[in-house]
Design a protein around this motif. Structure first.
Motif, mmCIF file in Angstrom:
data_model
loop_
_atom_site.group_PDB
_atom_site.id
_atom_site.type_symbol
_atom_site.label_atom_id
_atom_site.label_comp_id
_atom_site.label_asym_id
_atom_site.label_seq_id
_atom_site.Cartn_x
_atom_site.Cartn_y
_atom_site.Cartn_z
ATOM 1 N N ALA A 203 -4.694 4.481 -1.422
ATOM 2 C CA ALA A 203 -4.424 3.006 -1.182
ATOM 3 C C ALA A 203 -5.235 2.444 -0.138
ATOM 4 N N ARG A 204 -5.781 3.247 0.861
ATOM 5 C CA ARG A 204 -6.655 3.192 1.912
ATOM 6 C C ARG A 204 -6.211 1.961 2.832
ATOM 7 N N ILE A 205 -4.810 2.109 3.197
ATOM 8 C CA ILE A 205 -4.264 1.258 4.313
ATOM 9 C C ILE A 205 -3.935 1.911 5.385
ATOM 10 N N GLY A 206 -4.622 1.604 6.499
ATOM 11 C CA GLY A 206 -4.462 1.928 7.910
ATOM 12 C C GLY A 206 -3.983 0.789 8.806
ATOM 13 N N SER A 207 -3.763 1.229 10.016
ATOM 14 C CA SER A 207 -3.512 0.081 11.142
ATOM 15 C C SER A 207 -3.654 0.773 12.478
ATOM 16 N N LEU A 208 -3.815 -0.049 13.313
ATOM 17 C CA LEU A 208 -3.714 0.179 14.727
ATOM 18 C C LEU A 208 -2.969 -0.758 15.462
ATOM 19 N N ALA A 209 -2.287 -0.094 16.431
ATOM 20 C CA ALA A 209 -1.458 -0.704 17.210
ATOM 21 C C ALA A 209 -1.721 -0.796 18.855
ATOM 22 N N CYS A 210 -1.524 -1.697 19.540
ATOM 23 C CA CYS A 210 -1.829 -1.538 20.875
ATOM 24 C C CYS A 210 -1.252 -2.971 21.686
ATOM 25 N N LYS A 211 -0.687 -2.459 22.938
ATOM 26 C CA LYS A 211 -0.046 -3.608 23.720
ATOM 27 C C LYS A 211 -1.119 -4.240 24.387
ATOM 28 N N ASN A 212 -2.366 -3.976 24.609
ATOM 29 C CA ASN A 212 -3.436 -4.535 25.240
ATOM 30 C C ASN A 212 -3.865 -5.817 24.397
#
Length: 407
Positions: A242-251
């Motif tokens: 699927a090639r679905i990723g993510s990044l999460a950051c509160k900055n």
């Protein structure tokens, strides 16, 4: 024609570069059990395929650059189950965890900067960093210690003015190590004291065994402004394609900078995002069943490995990999020999040499990484073949072994 120093300096993937030997073995009628790559045989949840099949539109449009709102909301809900609470504008959808890693490196590092990374590490960390002229500064860990982190003083001694962050996977690829709460807290304190980013690759978060507690860097309030959580559906839901990723950051400033990179590549594939929304709605029972399955597979492979004298391997407690130190001089030689010279009942095994998972020259030369991603029956056959092959290999005179250079 001349090629860039950037691309010529990149190493070939140690996971894939020996594939021609496997193809040749198959052409000779030999069945090859692949323990060299983390491609699970666990079924992808049906909801993904149903969502794609049911998609109904006259035009397949661009998605928004940061990711479709439905998928971002699904991720928010998922993180809440781990007591991590992100706003919708704290999350970006990426083309796999790979793009999330690459974009994060580009946003926090200039050419010539470096990132501290515990070695052995996911080999593409090297590839991604080389693409943007960033150096990997290794924090060496050892098989004898279960690949846990060295003391704080040792890590701090590696920091220099060009160090911009610490990148680590937890649970670890290729080691399967789950860092303790104390180790996670130590990295957090180092980051605060030295003004460093933490890039936390947590794509194997669900795969923790033996009743161990898992601590995410996203659970540490004191570093929430400097932690980037990297995630992916690939291994979590057995949806590598699927090639679905993510990044999460509160900055939010960092997110705004990375969003510019997301806008430059336009968007992530629309249909895969729609399917992945349903993946994040998969019942928790799915993880319980998958976790038990991988734990059982780990035990099958580990128990066979430990029957061979001279093998050094601590039982991994996470992900679905084992790194084993073998009583051989060159593990790549052994892997090639298994594909070229060894078979039993027309079957053999492909492992992955571990040297390419290190940055320090010479380390990992006698180690292999194995992925326990096959069903129990096939994994037991593969483990038995690997054990018997290694026993035969150790009896060979040194001059009869095939060197990787000559092969």
């Amino acid at each position: 024609m001349k090629y860039s120093n950037r691309v010529t300096a990149m190493q070939s993937s140690p996971i894939r570069k020996l594939v021609p030997y496997a193809l040749d073995a198959k052409a000779r009628g030999i069945k090859v059990y692949h323990l060299n790559i983390g491609q699970p045989d666990i079924k992808t949840p049906k909801g993904f395929f149903d969502a794609v099949k049911n998609f109904d539109s006259n035009v397949l449009e661009y998605a928004v650059s940061n990711g479709i709102p439905e998928l971002i909301k699904a991720l928010q809900d998922y993180y809440t189950t781990y007591d991590m609470h992100f706003d919708s504008d704290d999350i970006l959808i990426t083309n796999g965890g790979s793009e999330a890693l690459l974009f994060t490196m580009m946003a926090i590092c200039d050419p010539g900067d470096n990132l501290l990374v515990p070695e052995p590490f996911y080999t593409n960390y090297n590839g991604f960093s080389q693409c943007v002229n960033v150096e990997v500064s290794p924090i060496t860990t050892k098989a004898e210690d279960g690949f846990h982190l060295p003391p704080k003083e040792k890590i701090c001694s590696l920091i220099n003015p060009k160090t911009k962050g610490i990148l680590l996977s937890n649970p670890g690829n290729p080691t399967g190590t789950v860092y303790t709460k104390e180790e996670v807290s130590m990295i957090a304190q180092i980051a605060i004291e030295n003004n460093l980013w933490i890039i936390a690759d947590e794509v194997y978060r669900e795969f923790v065994y033996d009743g161990l507690d898992y601590t995410s860097f996203g659970n540490l309030k004191e570093v929430e402004d400097r932690v980037v959580i990297i995630d992916s559906v690939s291994k979590r839901y057995s949806a590598c394609g699927a090639r679905i990723g993510s990044l999460a950051c509160k900055n939010k400033t960092l997110i705004a900078q990375i969003l510019k990179l997301c806008q430059g590549r336009l968007c992530v594939a629309t249909l895969e995002q729609i399917g992945s929304v349903q993946l994040y709605k998969t019942p928790v029972s799915y993880f319980k069943e998958v976790n038990e399955e991988y734990k059982h597979r780990r035990d099958v492979l580990y128990n066979e490995l430990m029957k061979v004298d001279g093998v050094v391997c601590e039982k991994p407690t996470g992900a679905f990999y084992i790194v084993a130190k073998l009583p051989v001089e060159n593990a790549e030689d052994f892997v090639i020999w298994m594909l070229k010279e060894f078979s039993k009942d027309n079957e053999t095994v492909m492992a992955c040499p571990a040297e390419g998972f290190y940055s320090t020259p010479g380390l990992g030369r006698n180690e292999i990484r194995l992925a326990y991603i096959l069903n129990e029956s096939d994994l037991y056959k593969a483990a038995t073949l690997l054990k018997e092959g290694l026993e035969q290999y150790l009896l060979l005179p040194a001059n009869s072994k095939v060197s990787p250079v000559e092969a």
